[in-house]
Design an enzyme around this catalytic site. Structure first.
Site, short mmCIF file in Angstrom:
data_model
loop_
_atom_site.label_atom_id
_atom_site.label_comp_id
_atom_site.label_asym_id
_atom_site.label_seq_id
_atom_site.Cartn_x
_atom_site.Cartn_y
_atom_site.Cartn_z
N TYR A 112 27.84 37.74 37.80
CA TYR A 112 26.68 36.91 37.49
C TYR A 112 25.46 37.32 38.33
O TYR A 112 24.34 37.37 37.81
CB TYR A 112 27.00 35.43 37.72
CG TYR A 112 28.15 34.91 36.87
CD1 TYR A 112 28.36 35.37 35.58
CD2 TYR A 112 29.02 33.94 37.37
CE1 TYR A 112 29.41 34.91 34.81
CE2 TYR A 112 30.08 33.47 36.60
CZ TYR A 112 30.27 33.95 35.33
OH TYR A 112 31.30 33.50 34.57
N GLU A 121 28.51 27.24 35.79
CA GLU A 121 29.26 26.85 36.98
C GLU A 121 30.35 27.89 37.21
O GLU A 121 30.93 28.41 36.25
CB GLU A 121 29.93 25.49 36.81
CG GLU A 121 29.07 24.32 37.22
CD GLU A 121 28.02 23.98 36.18
OE1 GLU A 121 28.31 24.14 34.98
OE2 GLU A 121 26.91 23.57 36.56
C1 LIG Z 1 35.03 37.36 35.59
C2 LIG Z 1 35.62 38.29 34.52
C3 LIG Z 1 35.26 37.72 33.14
C4 LIG Z 1 35.00 39.68 34.66
O1 LIG Z 1 35.47 40.47 33.60
P1 LIG Z 1 35.76 42.03 33.79
O2 LIG Z 1 35.90 42.63 32.43
O3 LIG Z 1 36.89 42.23 34.74
O4 LIG Z 1 34.41 42.50 34.51
P2 LIG Z 1 33.69 43.92 34.38
O5 LIG Z 1 34.69 45.03 34.42
O6 LIG Z 1 32.73 43.88 33.25
O7 LIG Z 1 32.88 43.94 35.75
C5 LIG Z 1 31.61 43.36 35.78
C6 LIG Z 1 31.21 43.06 37.21
O8 LIG Z 1 32.00 42.02 37.76
C7 LIG Z 1 32.13 42.22 39.15
N1 LIG Z 1 33.53 42.39 39.45
C8 LIG Z 1 34.55 42.63 38.59
N2 LIG Z 1 35.73 42.65 39.23
C9 LIG Z 1 35.44 42.42 40.53
C10 LIG Z 1 36.24 42.27 41.70
N3 LIG Z 1 37.56 42.39 41.66
N4 LIG Z 1 35.60 41.98 42.85
C11 LIG Z 1 34.25 41.83 42.91
N5 LIG Z 1 33.46 41.96 41.82
C12 LIG Z 1 34.05 42.24 40.66
C13 LIG Z 1 31.33 43.45 39.49
O9 LIG Z 1 30.00 43.04 39.78
C14 LIG Z 1 31.36 44.20 38.18
O10 LIG Z 1 30.30 45.07 38.02
P3 LIG Z 1 30.46 46.64 38.36
O11 LIG Z 1 31.68 47.11 37.66
O12 LIG Z 1 29.19 47.23 37.83
O13 LIG Z 1 30.59 46.70 39.84
C15 LIG Z 1 37.16 38.45 34.68
O14 LIG Z 1 37.43 38.79 36.02
C16 LIG Z 1 37.95 37.21 34.33
O15 LIG Z 1 38.27 36.97 33.16
N6 LIG Z 1 38.30 36.38 35.34
C17 LIG Z 1 39.12 35.20 35.12
C18 LIG Z 1 38.36 34.16 34.35
C19 LIG Z 1 37.11 33.76 35.08
O16 LIG Z 1 37.10 33.60 36.28
N7 LIG Z 1 36.03 33.58 34.30
C20 LIG Z 1 34.74 33.15 34.84
C21 LIG Z 1 34.73 31.67 35.01
S1 LIG Z 1 33.18 31.07 35.64
#
Ligand SMILES: CC(C)(COP(=O)(O)OP(=O)(O)OC[C@H]1O[C@@H](n2cnc3c(N)ncnc32)[C@H](O)[C@@H]1OP(=O)(O)O)[C@@H](O)C(=O)NCCC(=O)NCCS
Length: 152
Positions: free
Chosen positions: A120, A108
């Site tokens: 995702y 989710e």
């Molecule tokens: C979601 C989360 C875990 C991603 O972690 P991250 O280390 O920043 O992500 P990554 O650097 O590995 O990026 C992976 C992909 O996420 C997406 N992404 C990351 N930041 C983004 C942004 N600001 N806008 C859109 N897409 C984004 C892209 O698809 C990216 O792939 P790419 O770099 O090849 O384009 C992080 O933003 C987070 O902790 N968010 C708060 C907690 C949360 O929402 N968890 C998920 C709950 S369901």
């Protein structure tokens, strides 16, 4: 950078990250993480930089091992370390585990969480439904997403 499984001693730091990452959505307390790490049906992985845990993710397995289903329980990266591939790395570890068994993976995600949805979708998850008011106390809606398992 160190990638490793999580254990009881990591619960304090995970709960601290949860409070920062999920302030309006009943962040999991330390005890919830302790129980998740102790459960035999979960896999938890974390990423450490200079001795500090900066990311964590967990997968649950349900059903019989010959026909399992998986659920991503949580994934989060310290805001100071986001956008560097850590979230993708954590998810890759969990999905590799799921693919060892086969079976679909569900999760989710808030409908307004563009970074997570982008991550995702890039990993093969598709939206299969909306759960209204899924997150509490915020009342935010969630998409349910599904990634087909190997062979299904
Ligand atoms: C979601 C989360 C875990 C991603 O972690 P991250 O280390 O920043 O992500 P990554 O650097 O590995 O990026 C992976 C992909 O996420 C997406 N992404 C990351 N930041 C983004 C942004 N600001 N806008 C859109 N897409 C984004 C892209 O698809 C990216 O792939 P790419 O770099 O090849 O384009 C992080 O933003 C987070 O902790 N968010 C708060 C907690 C949360 O929402 N968890 C998920 C709950 S369901």
């Amino acid at each position: 950078m160190v990638w490793r499984g999580l254990e009881t001693r990591d619960a304090v730091r995970c709960a601290e990250l949860e409070r920062v990452l999920f302030p309006g959505e009943s962040p999991w307390p330390e005890q919830a993480f302790r129980e998740e790490f102790a459960a035999r049906s979960t896999i938890y992985v974390g990423c450490e930089i200079d001795g500090l845990l900066v990311g964590y993710a967990g997968l649950g397995i349900a059903g019989p091992l010959r026909d399992p289903e998986f659920e991503v329980h949580t994934v989060g990266v310290d805001p100071g370390f986001q956008g560097r591939g850590l979230g993708r790395g954590l998810m890759d570890v969990l999905l590799a585990e799921a693919d060892r068994f086969g079976g679909p993976v569900f999760l989710e995600v808030r409908t307004d969480n563009a970074p997570a949805i982008g991550l995702y979708e890039s990993l093969g998850f598709e939206r299969i439904g909306v759960r209204r008011g899924y997150y509490q106390p915020s009342g935010a809606d969630a998409y349910t997403m599904r990634r087909a398992g190997v062979g299904n």
